[in-house]
Design an enzyme around this catalytic site. Structure first.
Site, PDB file in Angstrom:
ATOM      1  N   SER A 212       0.832  -1.220   0.000  1.00  0.00           N
ATOM      2  CA  SER A 212       0.000   0.000   0.000  1.00  0.00           C
ATOM      3  C   SER A 212       0.860   1.259   0.000  1.00  0.00           C
ATOM      4  O   SER A 212       0.396   2.334  -0.374  1.00  0.00           O
ATOM      5  CB  SER A 212      -0.873   0.074   1.242  1.00  0.00           C
ATOM      6  OG  SER A 212      -1.863  -0.856   1.205  1.00  0.00           O
ATOM      7  N   GLY A 247       1.561  -0.253   8.153  1.00  0.00           N
ATOM      8  CA  GLY A 247       2.412   0.932   8.202  1.00  0.00           C
ATOM      9  C   GLY A 247       2.989   1.435   6.878  1.00  0.00           C
ATOM     10  O   GLY A 247       3.902   2.256   6.879  1.00  0.00           O
ATOM     11  N   GLY A 248       2.436   0.963   5.778  1.00  0.00           N
ATOM     12  CA  GLY A 248       2.973   1.401   4.471  1.00  0.00           C
ATOM     13  C   GLY A 248       2.883   2.907   4.253  1.00  0.00           C
ATOM     14  O   GLY A 248       3.811   3.538   3.730  1.00  0.00           O
ATOM     15  N   LYS A 329     -12.862   3.935  -1.270  1.00  0.00           N
ATOM     16  CA  LYS A 329     -13.145   2.633  -1.887  1.00  0.00           C
ATOM     17  C   LYS A 329     -14.493   2.761  -2.600  1.00  0.00           C
ATOM     18  O   LYS A 329     -15.486   3.175  -1.984  1.00  0.00           O
ATOM     19  CB  LYS A 329     -13.220   1.518  -0.830  1.00  0.00           C
ATOM     20  CG  LYS A 329     -12.164   1.609   0.276  1.00  0.00           C
ATOM     21  CD  LYS A 329     -10.786   1.211  -0.168  1.00  0.00           C
ATOM     22  CE  LYS A 329      -9.769   1.518   0.918  1.00  0.00           C
ATOM     23  NZ  LYS A 329      -8.379   1.401   0.515  1.00  0.00           N
TER      24      LYS A 329
HETATM   25  C1  LIG Z   1      -5.976  -1.098   3.694  1.00  0.00           C
HETATM   26  S1  LIG Z   1      -5.488  -1.300   5.344  1.00  0.00           S
HETATM   27  C2  LIG Z   1      -4.370   0.004   5.555  1.00  0.00           C
HETATM   28  C3  LIG Z   1      -3.008  -0.281   5.014  1.00  0.00           C
HETATM   29  C4  LIG Z   1      -2.042   0.814   5.381  1.00  0.00           C
HETATM   30  N1  LIG Z   1      -2.404   2.091   4.776  1.00  0.00           N
HETATM   31  C5  LIG Z   1      -0.642   0.472   4.929  1.00  0.00           C
HETATM   32  O1  LIG Z   1      -0.131   1.187   4.059  1.00  0.00           O
HETATM   33  O2  LIG Z   1      -0.041  -0.474   5.438  1.00  0.00           O
HETATM   34  C6  LIG Z   1      -6.885  -0.729   6.193  1.00  0.00           C
HETATM   35  C7  LIG Z   1      -6.705  -0.615   7.682  1.00  0.00           C
HETATM   36  O3  LIG Z   1      -7.779   0.140   8.201  1.00  0.00           O
HETATM   37  C8  LIG Z   1      -8.009  -0.310   9.514  1.00  0.00           C
HETATM   38  N2  LIG Z   1      -9.324   0.150   9.931  1.00  0.00           N
HETATM   39  C9  LIG Z   1     -10.540  -0.124   9.412  1.00  0.00           C
HETATM   40  N3  LIG Z   1     -11.497   0.516  10.102  1.00  0.00           N
HETATM   41  C10 LIG Z   1     -10.871   1.218  11.078  1.00  0.00           C
HETATM   42  C11 LIG Z   1     -11.310   2.082  12.118  1.00  0.00           C
HETATM   43  N4  LIG Z   1     -12.616   2.354  12.281  1.00  0.00           N
HETATM   44  N5  LIG Z   1     -10.383   2.636  12.916  1.00  0.00           N
HETATM   45  C12 LIG Z   1      -9.066   2.391  12.753  1.00  0.00           C
HETATM   46  N6  LIG Z   1      -8.604   1.567  11.789  1.00  0.00           N
HETATM   47  C13 LIG Z   1      -9.486   0.994  10.975  1.00  0.00           C
HETATM   48  C14 LIG Z   1      -7.849  -1.811   9.408  1.00  0.00           C
HETATM   49  O4  LIG Z   1      -7.533  -2.364  10.701  1.00  0.00           O
HETATM   50  C15 LIG Z   1      -6.711  -1.952   8.414  1.00  0.00           C
HETATM   51  O5  LIG Z   1      -5.488  -2.142   9.080  1.00  0.00           O
END
Ligand SMILES: C[S@@+](CC[C@H](N)C(=O)[O-])C[C@H]1O[C@@H](n2cnc3c(N)ncnc32)[C@H](O)[C@@H]1O
Length: 378
Positions: A212, A247-248, A329
């Site tokens: 990501s 963490g990306g 999304k």
């Molecule tokens: C697509 S991943 C993120 C990847 C991240 N941007 C990276 O680069 O590694 C989506 C993240 O959103 C988090 N998430 C979803 N709903 C959430 C919420 N209400 N509060 C905090 N985190 C949330 C999930 O736990 C997941 O880790």
């Protein structure tokens, strides 16, 4: 809704008896847009929206999954500089002509007359560069070796004919849609994407904890210019990353020496935490608010786009952040309408708070069924 038909170059008007080649200079002018395969309808809708501000007489030719849209309009020249205002187009080119039934032994022999035709506005153009490319579809991607070979031959020929001038503002594009079919198009380098196919090729940074990371890297590259990146992303600034695990995105900010509050119930990469620049909060991203305003908010939470847009609107309108990059999304249907609705929601909230705002949105190469938005207040 614009009409769609096959995006392949159409049968031509002039026949070359030697090769039985069909080629055509477009009767009406047209634009060529590259997009993510499967998003041709959204791309066509956007172009029709732009066209509606002019004559409104345009229509799209697009085949689902082809990765490109041809938009025929008497106002192509006026629309051609609008790439930056489009969400679904990776590139927007001014079509000079097209050819099909290209002979395998001498494709350039057919394309060169189109390239050398005097343009009513610019005379006989010289080009700062020439790119032979193909759309991003599975079928067209197989044309990559042919594109490379043809590109070398084309640039060599243009040099011999003294049609390459590095100071020219025009770049020549040949878009191969099949081994025997191509569009010839022109791009004003100041107003078009500076990457072949409209795709910035980024190398995955080995130390980053997720793929990501490339989304945020591409967003910073595509949605901001060099000067803006320098002014708006300074070491020591503070950022919040909502939905940060593993963490990306945080990695991109830390690589630029920003301090990041990473909000996610999921785990964060150990090396990132050891950098001393990251505070990990296991909290709900929709409830968390910073004690003091931050410079940046980034958000990659997988949630309904309207919910994310409303959250971003709230942070920006209330002054809790000055800049934001967030991912929306997209739903399965009415994706164009959903994008417009979300962007309007954010813009309206910023305006209602008496602030000036700016929004830039794009479906990035590293985005799938989603788009990425940059927003700022001033
Ligand atoms: C697509 S991943 C993120 C990847 C991240 N941007 C990276 O680069 O590694 C989506 C993240 O959103 C988090 N998430 C979803 N709903 C959430 C919420 N209400 N509060 C905090 N985190 C949330 C999930 O736990 C997941 O880790």
């Amino acid at each position: 809704m614009p009409s769609h038909s096959s995006g392949r170059p159409r049968p031509g008007m002039m026949r070359n008896p030697a090769h039985a080649v069909a080629m055509s200079a477009p009767a009406a002018s047209s634009l060529l847009a590259y997009c993510r395969p499967g998003f041709e309808g959204e791309c066509a809708q956007e172009l029709a929206g732009l066209d509606a501000r002019h004559s409104g007489a345009g229509y799209a030719r697009a085949a689902k999954g082809s990765g490109f849209v041809e938009f025929v309009t008497p106002d192509a020249a006026a629309l051609a500089g609008d790439w930056r205002n489009l969400v679904f187009a990776r590139q927007l080119l001014d079509v000079l002509g097209s050819a099909r039934e290209l002979p395998a032994k001498d494709r350039l022999g057919v394309l060169l007359p189109i390239i050398e035709t005097e343009h009513p506005l610019h005379g006989r153009r010289s080009w700062c560069d020439a790119w032979v490319e193909s759309p991003d579809s599975d079928a067209a991607r197989e044309l990559a070796p042919l594109c490379r070979a043809l590109n070398a031959a084309l640039v060599g020929t243009l040099k011999k004919r003294q049609l390459i001038d590095r100071t020219s503002r025009w770049r020549l594009h040949v878009c191969l849609t099949a081994t025997d079919a191509a569009y010839v198009a022109a791009a004003d380098i100041a107003k078009t994407a500076p990457w072949p196919g409209g795709i910035p090729r980024l190398k995955f940074p080995r130390a980053a904890p997720s793929r990501s990371t490339l989304k945020l890297e591409e967003a910073l590259l595509v949605l901001l210019d060099e000067n803006e990146r320098e002014r708006w992303l300074k070491p020591g600034m503070r950022a919040v990353d909502l939905g940060a695990s593993p963490g990306g995105w945080t990695w991109q900010l830390v690589a630029r020496s920003l301090h990041v509050t990473a909000v996610d119930n999921g785990p964060m990469d150990g090396a990132l935490l050891a950098s001393g620049l990251v505070d990990h909060l296991r909290a709900d991203g929709f409830r968390y608010r910073p004690q003091k305003p931050v410079d940046w908010l980034v958000c990659d939470m997988v949630e309904q786009p309207r919910r994310v847009a409303a959250l971003m609107a709230d942070w920006l309108a209330s002054g809790q952040c000055r800049h934001a990059i967030f991912n929306l999304k997209l739903p399965m249907k009415k994706r164009h309408d959903e994008v417009q609705m979300c962007l309007t929601l954010v813009a309206d909230a910023i305006a209602a708070a008496g602030k000036r705002g700016e929004l830039r949105a794009r479906q990035l190469y590293h985005d799938r069924e989603e788009i990425t938005v940059f927003a700022r207040t001033s």
